[in-house]
Design a protein around this motif. Structure first.
Motif, PDB file in Angstrom:
ATOM      1  N   LEU A  27       0.829  -1.202   0.000  1.00 27.51           N
ATOM      2  CA  LEU A  27       0.000   0.000   0.000  1.00 27.51           C
ATOM      3  C   LEU A  27       0.861   1.249   0.000  1.00 27.51           C
ATOM      4  CD1 LEU A  27      -2.478  -0.872   2.911  1.00 27.51           C
ATOM      5  CD2 LEU A  27      -2.979  -1.024   0.479  1.00 27.51           C
ATOM      6  N   ASP A  28       0.390   2.272  -0.658  1.00 28.31           N
ATOM      7  CA  ASP A  28       0.874   3.633  -0.481  1.00 28.31           C
ATOM      8  C   ASP A  28      -0.330   4.478  -0.077  1.00 28.31           C
ATOM      9  OD1 ASP A  28       3.443   3.016  -1.174  1.00 28.31           O
ATOM     10  OD2 ASP A  28       3.391   3.997  -3.138  1.00 28.31           O
ATOM     11  N   ILE A  29      -0.224   5.167   1.043  1.00 26.13           N
ATOM     12  CA  ILE A  29      -1.308   6.034   1.505  1.00 26.13           C
ATOM     13  C   ILE A  29      -0.749   7.440   1.660  1.00 26.13           C
ATOM     14  CG2 ILE A  29      -3.014   6.434   3.306  1.00 26.13           C
ATOM     15  CD1 ILE A  29      -2.866   3.461   3.945  1.00 26.13           C
ATOM     16  N   ARG A  30      -1.376   8.373   0.990  1.00 28.73           N
ATOM     17  CA  ARG A  30      -0.857   9.734   0.938  1.00 28.73           C
ATOM     18  C   ARG A  30      -1.693  10.685   1.784  1.00 28.73           C
ATOM     19  NH1 ARG A  30       3.066   9.757  -2.786  1.00 28.73           N
ATOM     20  NH2 ARG A  30       3.109   7.971  -4.207  1.00 28.73           N
ATOM     21  N   ALA A  31      -1.148  11.850   2.024  1.00 23.24           N
ATOM     22  CA  ALA A  31      -1.853  12.863   2.809  1.00 23.24           C
ATOM     23  C   ALA A  31      -3.215  13.153   2.188  1.00 23.24           C
ATOM     24  CB  ALA A  31      -1.017  14.143   2.876  1.00 23.24           C
ATOM     25  N   GLY A  32      -4.246  13.187   3.016  1.00 27.55           N
ATOM     26  CA  GLY A  32      -5.580  13.484   2.533  1.00 27.55           C
ATOM     27  C   GLY A  32      -6.304  12.320   1.895  1.00 27.55           C
ATOM     28  N   GLU A  33      -5.735  11.129   1.959  1.00 34.41           N
ATOM     29  CA  GLU A  33      -6.362   9.940   1.385  1.00 34.41           C
ATOM     30  C   GLU A  33      -6.992   9.104   2.492  1.00 34.41           C
ATOM     31  OE1 GLU A  33      -5.229   5.954  -1.274  1.00 34.41           O
ATOM     32  OE2 GLU A  33      -3.689   7.418  -0.754  1.00 34.41           O
ATOM     33  N   ALA A  34      -8.184   8.561   2.227  1.00 36.82           N
ATOM     34  CA  ALA A  34      -8.857   7.671   3.161  1.00 36.82           C
ATOM     35  C   ALA A  34      -8.991   6.294   2.532  1.00 36.82           C
ATOM     36  CB  ALA A  34     -10.227   8.215   3.536  1.00 36.82           C
ATOM     37  N   VAL A  35      -8.628   5.277   3.303  1.00 31.57           N
ATOM     38  CA  VAL A  35      -8.638   3.890   2.844  1.00 31.57           C
ATOM     39  C   VAL A  35      -9.591   3.086   3.711  1.00 31.57           C
ATOM     40  CG1 VAL A  35      -7.260   1.811   2.482  1.00 31.57           C
ATOM     41  CG2 VAL A  35      -6.248   4.066   2.078  1.00 31.57           C
ATOM     42  N   ALA A  36     -10.528   2.368   3.075  1.00 37.04           N
ATOM     43  CA  ALA A  36     -11.423   1.465   3.797  1.00 37.04           C
ATOM     44  C   ALA A  36     -10.799   0.077   3.834  1.00 37.04           C
ATOM     45  CB  ALA A  36     -12.784   1.414   3.121  1.00 37.04           C
ATOM     46  N   LEU A  37     -10.735  -0.497   5.018  1.00 39.92           N
ATOM     47  CA  LEU A  37     -10.174  -1.832   5.221  1.00 39.92           C
ATOM     48  C   LEU A  37     -11.344  -2.769   5.505  1.00 39.92           C
ATOM     49  CD1 LEU A  37      -7.433  -3.332   5.535  1.00 39.92           C
ATOM     50  CD2 LEU A  37      -7.541  -2.747   7.976  1.00 39.92           C
ATOM     51  N   ILE A  38     -11.598  -3.698   4.584  1.00 42.19           N
ATOM     52  CA  ILE A  38     -12.797  -4.538   4.650  1.00 42.19           C
ATOM     53  C   ILE A  38     -12.413  -6.007   4.581  1.00 42.19           C
ATOM     54  CG2 ILE A  38     -14.935  -5.164   3.434  1.00 42.19           C
ATOM     55  CD1 ILE A  38     -15.197  -2.248   2.589  1.00 42.19           C
ATOM     56  N   GLY A  39     -13.044  -6.813   5.413  1.00 46.15           N
ATOM     57  CA  GLY A  39     -12.827  -8.252   5.418  1.00 46.15           C
ATOM     58  C   GLY A  39     -13.598  -8.872   6.556  1.00 46.15           C
ATOM     59  N   PRO A  40     -13.727 -10.210   6.581  1.00 51.21           N
ATOM     60  CA  PRO A  40     -14.470 -10.871   7.655  1.00 51.21           C
ATOM     61  C   PRO A  40     -13.767 -10.737   8.997  1.00 51.21           C
ATOM     62  CG  PRO A  40     -13.378 -12.489   6.265  1.00 51.21           C
ATOM     63  CD  PRO A  40     -13.188 -11.170   5.593  1.00 51.21           C
ATOM     64  N   ASN A  41     -14.515 -11.008  10.064  1.00 51.73           N
ATOM     65  CA  ASN A  41     -13.888 -11.038  11.387  1.00 51.73           C
ATOM     66  C   ASN A  41     -12.793 -12.097  11.409  1.00 51.73           C
ATOM     67  OD1 ASN A  41     -15.743  -9.135  12.105  1.00 51.73           O
ATOM     68  ND2 ASN A  41     -16.653 -10.306  13.775  1.00 51.73           N
ATOM     69  N   GLY A  42     -11.670 -11.757  12.031  1.00 53.39           N
ATOM     70  CA  GLY A  42     -10.546 -12.678  12.075  1.00 53.39           C
ATOM     71  C   GLY A  42      -9.677 -12.647  10.838  1.00 53.39           C
ATOM     72  N   ALA A  43      -9.964 -11.705   9.918  1.00 52.12           N
ATOM     73  CA  ALA A  43      -9.225 -11.634   8.656  1.00 52.12           C
ATOM     74  C   ALA A  43      -7.898 -10.908   8.786  1.00 52.12           C
ATOM     75  CB  ALA A  43     -10.071 -10.953   7.587  1.00 52.12           C
ATOM     76  N   GLY A  44      -7.708 -10.182   9.893  1.00 49.51           N
ATOM     77  CA  GLY A  44      -6.453  -9.470  10.092  1.00 49.51           C
ATOM     78  C   GLY A  44      -6.567  -7.962  10.055  1.00 49.51           C
ATOM     79  N   LYS A  45      -7.794  -7.428  10.036  1.00 46.67           N
ATOM     80  CA  LYS A  45      -7.953  -5.972   9.971  1.00 46.67           C
ATOM     81  C   LYS A  45      -7.381  -5.299  11.222  1.00 46.67           C
ATOM     82  CE  LYS A  45     -12.434  -5.930   9.465  1.00 46.67           C
ATOM     83  NZ  LYS A  45     -12.684  -7.381   9.694  1.00 46.67           N
ATOM     84  N   SER A  46      -7.830  -5.750  12.387  1.00 49.03           N
ATOM     85  CA  SER A  46      -7.313  -5.166  13.627  1.00 49.03           C
ATOM     86  C   SER A  46      -5.837  -5.482  13.815  1.00 49.03           C
ATOM     87  CB  SER A  46      -8.118  -5.672  14.830  1.00 49.03           C
ATOM     88  OG  SER A  46      -9.452  -5.204  14.776  1.00 49.03           O
ATOM     89  N   THR A  47      -5.406  -6.652  13.333  1.00 48.65           N
ATOM     90  CA  THR A  47      -3.983  -6.999  13.407  1.00 48.65           C
ATOM     91  C   THR A  47      -3.150  -5.996  12.624  1.00 48.65           C
ATOM     92  OG1 THR A  47      -4.484  -9.347  13.648  1.00 48.65           O
ATOM     93  CG2 THR A  47      -2.279  -8.778  12.877  1.00 48.65           C
ATOM     94  N   LEU A  48      -3.610  -5.613  11.443  1.00 43.53           N
ATOM     95  CA  LEU A  48      -2.899  -4.614  10.645  1.00 43.53           C
ATOM     96  C   LEU A  48      -2.830  -3.287  11.385  1.00 43.53           C
ATOM     97  CD1 LEU A  48      -1.664  -3.239   8.199  1.00 43.53           C
ATOM     98  CD2 LEU A  48      -3.934  -3.211   7.133  1.00 43.53           C
ATOM     99  N   LEU A  49      -3.956  -2.827  11.923  1.00 44.87           N
ATOM    100  CA  LEU A  49      -3.954  -1.545  12.628  1.00 44.87           C
ATOM    101  C   LEU A  49      -3.029  -1.598  13.840  1.00 44.87           C
ATOM    102  CD1 LEU A  49      -7.746  -0.568  12.496  1.00 44.87           C
ATOM    103  CD2 LEU A  49      -5.921   0.005  10.888  1.00 44.87           C
ATOM    104  N   ASN A  50      -3.099  -2.695  14.598  1.00 52.06           N
ATOM    105  CA  ASN A  50      -2.224  -2.819  15.767  1.00 52.06           C
ATOM    106  C   ASN A  50      -0.759  -2.976  15.363  1.00 52.06           C
ATOM    107  OD1 ASN A  50      -4.129  -2.607  17.878  1.00 52.06           O
ATOM    108  ND2 ASN A  50      -4.785  -4.708  17.558  1.00 52.06           N
ATOM    109  N   GLY A  51      -0.518  -3.604  14.216  1.00 52.87           N
ATOM    110  CA  GLY A  51       0.850  -3.708  13.719  1.00 52.87           C
ATOM    111  C   GLY A  51       1.434  -2.346  13.397  1.00 52.87           C
TER     112      GLY A  51
END
Length: 254
Positions: A27-51
């Motif tokens: 991923l590249d995320i730039r200033a002023g950009e919003a990214v939606a992170l979507i997937g089932p529970n247990g897919a790693g969404k919170s793991t990514l944020l905590n990482g």
């Protein structure tokens, strides 16, 4: 916007000591950009944020924060999935928001004029200025959620992480949060939001990342949020799409 991304991931993986995690993140995320992170529970969404917060080990690839291997103090703000404050604790909304300045303050320094101004700006950003002196526990659930967002904003982050921010919000607080996120983007804040709320993705986000243990798709909202992609991401689960939300039977947070 500058050419240098606020956040860059290349073949990155974050893995809990027990083995669960998420991999293949590019991923590249730039200033002023919003990214939606979507997937089932247990897919790693919170793991990514905590990482990204350094709470889960990175086990592969690289992560750069504005070109550096580590995030600067105050660079990242976070709105957790569940409130981390006891509503019975006798503390005002303003005091809760001031907590967002503590990392910048360091030890043995009292809040100064700049800190009070940052708190006032954060409260204004979420539309809660008039409730600043109100006891935090006396606010509605939606107001408390916006107050915790103000706490994250008080640290003046350049990257904001939100974990299921719309859970349980009524329409008034949904609308307020959507407008706040739009305003933050206009100010150049980069946003990653974990959500099942497709309306949020379409109204606020520029790009979508689908994850289920690994990154499955990434790109503009309309290109990625197709029924085919969502069925692949939620493989083995019957899904529906209502007016606003991805409905995943047997999963919380939809």
């Amino acid at each position: 916007m500058t050419d240098r991304p606020v956040l860059r991931l290349r073949s990155a993986a974050f893995t809990h000591p027990g083995g669960a995690g998420v991999s293949g993140l590019d991923l590249d995320i730039r200033a002023g950009e919003a990214v939606a992170l979507i997937g089932p529970n247990g897919a790693g969404k919170s793991t990514l944020l905590n990482g990204l917060l350094g709470l889960v080990p990175r086990t592969a690839g690289t992560v750069e924060y504005a070109g550096h291997p580590h995030a600067a103090v105050g660079m990242i703000g976070v709105l957790p999935q569940s409130a981390d404050l006891d509503p019975d604790f006798p503390i005002s909304l303003e005091q809760v928001v001031m907590q967002g300045r503590y990392r910048r303050l360091g030890l043995f320094r009292w809040p100064g004029r700049a800190d009070r101004a940052a708190v006032a700006d954060a409260l204004a950003a979420v539309g809660l200025t008039e409730l600043a002196k109100r006891r935090f526990g006396d606010l509605s659930g939606g107001q408390r959620q916006r107050g915790l967002l103000a706490r994250a904003l008080a640290g003046e982050p350049s990257l904001l992480l939100l974990d299921e921010p719309f859970n349980g919000l009524d329409q008034q607080n949904r609308d307020a949060l959507i407008q706040t996120l739009r305003d933050l983007k206009a100010r150049g804040v980069a946003v990653i939001v974990s959500t099942h709320d497709l309306e949020l993705a379409r109204l606020v986000c520029d790009t979508v990342v689908l994850v289920n243990g690994e990154q499955l798709a990434h790109g503009p909202v309309d290109d990625v949020l197709t029924l085919g992609n969502l069925q692949e991401c939620f493989e083995g689960t019957e899904i529906e799409i209502d007016e606003h939300t991805l409905v995943v039977p047997g999963h919380e947070g939809h």
